[in-house]
Design an enzyme around this catalytic site. Structure first.
Site, PDB file in Angstrom:
ATOM      1  N   LYS A 185       0.864  -1.080  -0.082  1.00  0.00           N
ATOM      2  CA  LYS A 185       0.201  -0.033  -0.077  1.00  0.00           C
ATOM      3  C   LYS A 185       0.833   1.334  -0.100  1.00  0.00           C
ATOM      4  CE  LYS A 185      -4.047  -1.921   0.123  1.00  0.00           C
ATOM      5  NZ  LYS A 185      -4.973  -1.628  -1.110  1.00  0.00           N
ATOM      6  N   ARG A 186       2.024   0.943  -0.529  1.00  0.00           N
ATOM      7  CA  ARG A 186       3.067   1.985  -0.644  1.00  0.00           C
ATOM      8  C   ARG A 186       3.197   2.840   0.718  1.00  0.00           C
ATOM      9  NH1 ARG A 186       3.061  -0.777  -4.390  1.00  0.00           N
ATOM     10  NH2 ARG A 186       2.842  -0.558  -6.384  1.00  0.00           N
ATOM     11  N   ALA A 192       3.111   7.183   1.181  1.00  0.00           N
ATOM     12  CA  ALA A 192       2.171   7.594   0.289  1.00  0.00           C
ATOM     13  C   ALA A 192       1.184   8.477   1.160  1.00  0.00           C
ATOM     14  CB  ALA A 192       1.360   6.694  -0.474  1.00  0.00           C
ATOM     15  N   LEU A 227      -1.663   9.373   4.294  1.00  0.00           N
ATOM     16  CA  LEU A 227      -2.817   9.050   4.780  1.00  0.00           C
ATOM     17  C   LEU A 227      -3.434   7.956   4.066  1.00  0.00           C
ATOM     18  CD1 LEU A 227      -5.240   9.364   6.640  1.00  0.00           C
ATOM     19  CD2 LEU A 227      -6.208  10.811   5.046  1.00  0.00           C
ATOM     20  N   LEU A 241      -6.147   6.572   2.277  1.00  0.00           N
ATOM     21  CA  LEU A 241      -7.379   7.292   1.939  1.00  0.00           C
ATOM     22  C   LEU A 241      -8.521   6.475   2.051  1.00  0.00           C
ATOM     23  CD1 LEU A 241      -5.666   9.037  -1.210  1.00  0.00           C
ATOM     24  CD2 LEU A 241      -6.502  10.214   1.005  1.00  0.00           C
ATOM     25  N   GLY A 293       0.697  12.956   4.359  1.00  0.00           N
ATOM     26  CA  GLY A 293       1.069  12.399   5.863  1.00  0.00           C
ATOM     27  C   GLY A 293       2.388  11.881   5.867  1.00  0.00           C
ATOM     28  N   GLU A 308       4.424  14.852   6.530  1.00  0.00           N
ATOM     29  CA  GLU A 308       4.341  15.193   7.709  1.00  0.00           C
ATOM     30  C   GLU A 308       4.960  14.302   8.742  1.00  0.00           C
ATOM     31  OE1 GLU A 308      -0.057  17.199   8.299  1.00  0.00           O
ATOM     32  OE2 GLU A 308      -0.140  15.312   7.341  1.00  0.00           O
ATOM     33  N   GLU A 344      -3.244  16.772  -0.771  1.00  0.00           N
ATOM     34  CA  GLU A 344      -4.336  17.181  -0.144  1.00  0.00           C
ATOM     35  C   GLU A 344      -5.293  18.227  -0.940  1.00  0.00           C
ATOM     36  OE1 GLU A 344      -1.435  16.868   1.175  1.00  0.00           O
ATOM     37  OE2 GLU A 344      -1.501  16.032   3.249  1.00  0.00           O
ATOM     38  N   ARG A 352      -7.307  16.218  -3.426  1.00  0.00           N
ATOM     39  CA  ARG A 352      -7.991  15.178  -2.757  1.00  0.00           C
ATOM     40  C   ARG A 352      -9.350  15.884  -1.962  1.00  0.00           C
ATOM     41  NH1 ARG A 352      -5.525  11.711  -5.588  1.00  0.00           N
ATOM     42  NH2 ARG A 352      -3.457  10.815  -5.180  1.00  0.00           N
ATOM     43  N   GLY A 355      -3.491  17.120   8.550  1.00  0.00           N
ATOM     44  CA  GLY A 355      -4.015  16.780   9.502  1.00  0.00           C
ATOM     45  C   GLY A 355      -2.839  16.234  10.438  1.00  0.00           C
TER      46      GLY A 355
HETATM   47  C1  1HE Z   1      -3.058   3.746  -1.249  1.00  0.00           C
HETATM   48  C2  1HE Z   1      -2.495   5.027  -0.907  1.00  0.00           C
HETATM   49  C3  1HE Z   1      -2.989   5.917   0.035  1.00  0.00           C
HETATM   50  C4  1HE Z   1      -1.282   3.878  -2.635  1.00  0.00           C
HETATM   51  N1  1HE Z   1      -4.122   5.453   0.573  1.00  0.00           N
HETATM   52  N2  1HE Z   1      -4.215   3.368  -0.306  1.00  0.00           N
HETATM   53  N3  1HE Z   1      -1.753  10.333  -0.517  1.00  0.00           N
HETATM   54  C5  1HE Z   1      -1.952  10.494  -1.790  1.00  0.00           C
HETATM   55  O1  1HE Z   1      -2.849  11.031  -2.600  1.00  0.00           O
HETATM   56  C6  1HE Z   1      -1.147   9.651  -2.619  1.00  0.00           C
HETATM   57  C7  1HE Z   1      -1.721   8.472  -3.307  1.00  0.00           C
HETATM   58  N4  1HE Z   1      -1.157   7.555  -3.679  1.00  0.00           N
HETATM   59  C8  1HE Z   1      -0.341   7.616  -5.058  1.00  0.00           C
HETATM   60  O2  1HE Z   1      -0.252   8.730  -5.551  1.00  0.00           O
HETATM   61  C9  1HE Z   1       0.720   6.549  -5.619  1.00  0.00           C
HETATM   62  O3  1HE Z   1       0.092   5.141  -4.726  1.00  0.00           O
HETATM   63  C10 1HE Z   1       2.007   6.576  -5.403  1.00  0.00           C
HETATM   64  C11 1HE Z   1       2.647   7.639  -6.237  1.00  0.00           C
HETATM   65  C12 1HE Z   1       2.458   6.826  -3.923  1.00  0.00           C
HETATM   66  C13 1HE Z   1       2.843   5.290  -5.809  1.00  0.00           C
HETATM   67  O4  1HE Z   1       2.415   4.779  -7.006  1.00  0.00           O
HETATM   68  P1  1HE Z   1       2.473   3.376  -7.521  1.00  0.00           P
HETATM   69  O5  1HE Z   1       2.121   3.233  -8.842  1.00  0.00           O
HETATM   70  O6  1HE Z   1       3.723   2.888  -6.920  1.00  0.00           O
HETATM   71  O7  1HE Z   1       1.266   2.482  -6.692  1.00  0.00           O
HETATM   72  P2  1HE Z   1      -0.282   2.513  -6.680  1.00  0.00           P
HETATM   73  O8  1HE Z   1      -0.589   1.415  -7.810  1.00  0.00           O
HETATM   74  O9  1HE Z   1      -0.849   3.548  -6.978  1.00  0.00           O
HETATM   75  O10 1HE Z   1      -0.754   1.900  -5.395  1.00  0.00           O
HETATM   76  C14 1HE Z   1      -0.387   0.752  -4.884  1.00  0.00           C
HETATM   77  C15 1HE Z   1      -1.414   0.367  -4.009  1.00  0.00           C
HETATM   78  O11 1HE Z   1      -1.494   0.974  -2.880  1.00  0.00           O
HETATM   79  C16 1HE Z   1      -2.906   0.532  -4.564  1.00  0.00           C
HETATM   80  O12 1HE Z   1      -3.727  -0.365  -3.848  1.00  0.00           O
HETATM   81  P3  1HE Z   1      -4.152  -1.965  -4.625  1.00  0.00           P
HETATM   82  O13 1HE Z   1      -5.028  -2.549  -3.577  1.00  0.00           O
HETATM   83  O14 1HE Z   1      -5.171  -1.522  -5.928  1.00  0.00           O
HETATM   84  O15 1HE Z   1      -2.941  -2.723  -4.854  1.00  0.00           O
HETATM   85  C17 1HE Z   1      -3.089   1.902  -4.238  1.00  0.00           C
HETATM   86  O16 1HE Z   1      -4.584   2.146  -3.878  1.00  0.00           O
HETATM   87  C18 1HE Z   1      -2.616   1.754  -2.589  1.00  0.00           C
HETATM   88  N5  1HE Z   1      -2.140   2.828  -2.048  1.00  0.00           N
HETATM   89  N6  1HE Z   1      -1.342   5.225  -1.749  1.00  0.00           N
HETATM   90  C19 1HE Z   1      -4.605   4.073   0.452  1.00  0.00           C
HETATM   91  N7  1HE Z   1      -2.428   7.121   0.335  1.00  0.00           N
HETATM   92  C20 1HE Z   1      -3.464  13.248   8.328  1.00  0.00           C
HETATM   93  S1  1HE Z   1      -3.984  14.204   6.966  1.00  0.00           S
HETATM   94  C21 1HE Z   1      -3.056  13.631   5.904  1.00  0.00           C
HETATM   95  C22 1HE Z   1      -3.373  13.758   4.331  1.00  0.00           C
HETATM   96  C23 1HE Z   1      -2.792  12.772   3.349  1.00  0.00           C
HETATM   97  O17 1HE Z   1      -1.723  12.169   3.560  1.00  0.00           O
HETATM   98  S2  1HE Z   1      -3.354  13.173   1.787  1.00  0.00           S
HETATM   99  C24 1HE Z   1      -2.187  12.449   0.731  1.00  0.00           C
HETATM  100  C25 1HE Z   1      -2.583  10.990   0.497  1.00  0.00           C
END
Ligand code: 1HE
Length: 271
Positions: A36-37, A73, A75, A77, A120, A123, A143, A146, A151
């Site tokens: 889940k990265r 990656a 929070l 999501l 996160g 963070e 964020e 999204r 947070g």
């Molecule tokens: C996830 C998450 C996640 C991956 N929550 N499941 N963070 C983001 O907006 C970043 C979202 N993630 C990405 O942009 C990409 O995953 C990456 C650039 C980090 C990596 O890409 P990649 O091609 O290596 O992996 P992938 O195919 O996108 O992800 C592999 C799996 O991890 C996939 O799940 P699967 O079940 O389909 O295999 C994804 O759904 C899962 N995955 N990132 C849940 N973040 C306290 S407040 C803080 C607020 C925040 O942090 S907002 C930022 C959230």
């Protein structure tokens, strides 16, 4: 660091998404959710808090790093969908508590960053005391896109590292910074080739663990607070902190070592 009897698993009960071990005086915490990265779900955040509040005596520094291609990656999501306002506040406060145990915990923390260090994940990295970037690292605050907001203490810690203007830009435009840019703007203070971050982080953590504990305490707990004070208060607290550190037996022994030519000199070494 060479004493293998003090290396191995650390006896702290953690979720499967975290792995803890020790190498000498250094405790190593690995985010272990690469599929889940290393997205941070509640269980992982609570596990981070447990780890940092359960460090045994004899640990002098922590190395934090992530398994797989990305540091984190951010929070998880998938946990966000059903939360109402009250639960959202409680969730953010949970992150605050957990990351406070890093920044204002027992010992300094070195974070090794690679791949995505986003949301996160950034963070989390900001709560550490020393950051090492591998060239693969990149930073973003998605964020904005999204429909959410930071947070995990990002509004407090990140402007102090990179400035309000850069953080606004990252959140409003989705701008991503490279490892080299992060290094130039002070987000990290070490930049190494990909695959070399762990060794560099461990070397730094071992060095930190060799400092006098009172000095590490002062750097972690007094310095950032003094930096937020008005100058007159800051000088007063600094005078107190420095006199307390000097009066400690450890300082006296170290100064004696230097004066009797047993301690290493300060040299212009490689970084
Ligand atoms: C996830 C998450 C996640 C991956 N929550 N499941 N963070 C983001 O907006 C970043 C979202 N993630 C990405 O942009 C990409 O995953 C990456 C650039 C980090 C990596 O890409 P990649 O091609 O290596 O992996 P992938 O195919 O996108 O992800 C592999 C799996 O991890 C996939 O799940 P699967 O079940 O389909 O295999 C994804 O759904 C899962 N995955 N990132 C849940 N973040 C306290 S407040 C803080 C607020 C925040 O942090 S907002 C930022 C959230």
């Amino acid at each position: 660091m060479k004493d293998d009897s003090r290396s191995g698993r650390l006896d702290i009960t953690l979720p499967a998404s975290l792995h803890a071990e020790r190498q000498g005086d250094v405790a190593i915490l690995r985010l272990k959710r690469a599929h889940k990265r290393n997205a941070l779900d509640d269980e992982t955040i609570i596990g981070i808090e447990t780890f940092f509040t359960s460090l045994p005596d004899g640990i002098g520094a922590v190395l934090l790093h992530g398994e797989g291609e990305h540091f984190s990656a951010g929070l998880d999501l998938s946990e966000l969908e059903e939360r109402d306002i009250k639960q959202g506040i409680a969730h953010s406060r949970l992150w605050h508590r957990a990351f406070d145990t890093i920044q204002f915990g027992k010992v300094p923390v070195v974070a090794v960053l690679h791949g995505a260090v986003v949301g996160g994940g950034l963070e989390l990295a900001a709560a550490a005391h020393v950051r090492v970037a591998e060239r693969s690292a990149y930073y973003a605050l998605p964020e904005g896109s999204r429909g959410i907001y930071v947070g995990g203490g990002g509004s407090v810690r990140l402007p102090r590292l990179i400035g309000v203007a850069r953080m606004m830009d990252m959140m409003l435009t989705g701008r991503t910074y490279s490892a080299e840019e992060g290094q130039a703007m002070g987000l990290t203070t070490y930049l190494v080739d990909s695959g070399k971050g762990f060794a560099k982080g461990l070397e730094l953590a071992a060095r930190i663990a060799g400092n006098a504990p009172l000095t590490n305490f002062a750097v972690m707990h007094a310095l950032p607070r003094i930096a937020e004070m008005d100058p007159a208060s800051g000088y007063a607290v600094e005078a107190l902190m420095s006199s307390i550190a000097q009066a400690d037996g450890e300082a006296k022994a170290r100064l004696k070592d230097f004066l009797e030519k047993r301690a290493p000199k300060v040299t212009r070494g490689p970084t």
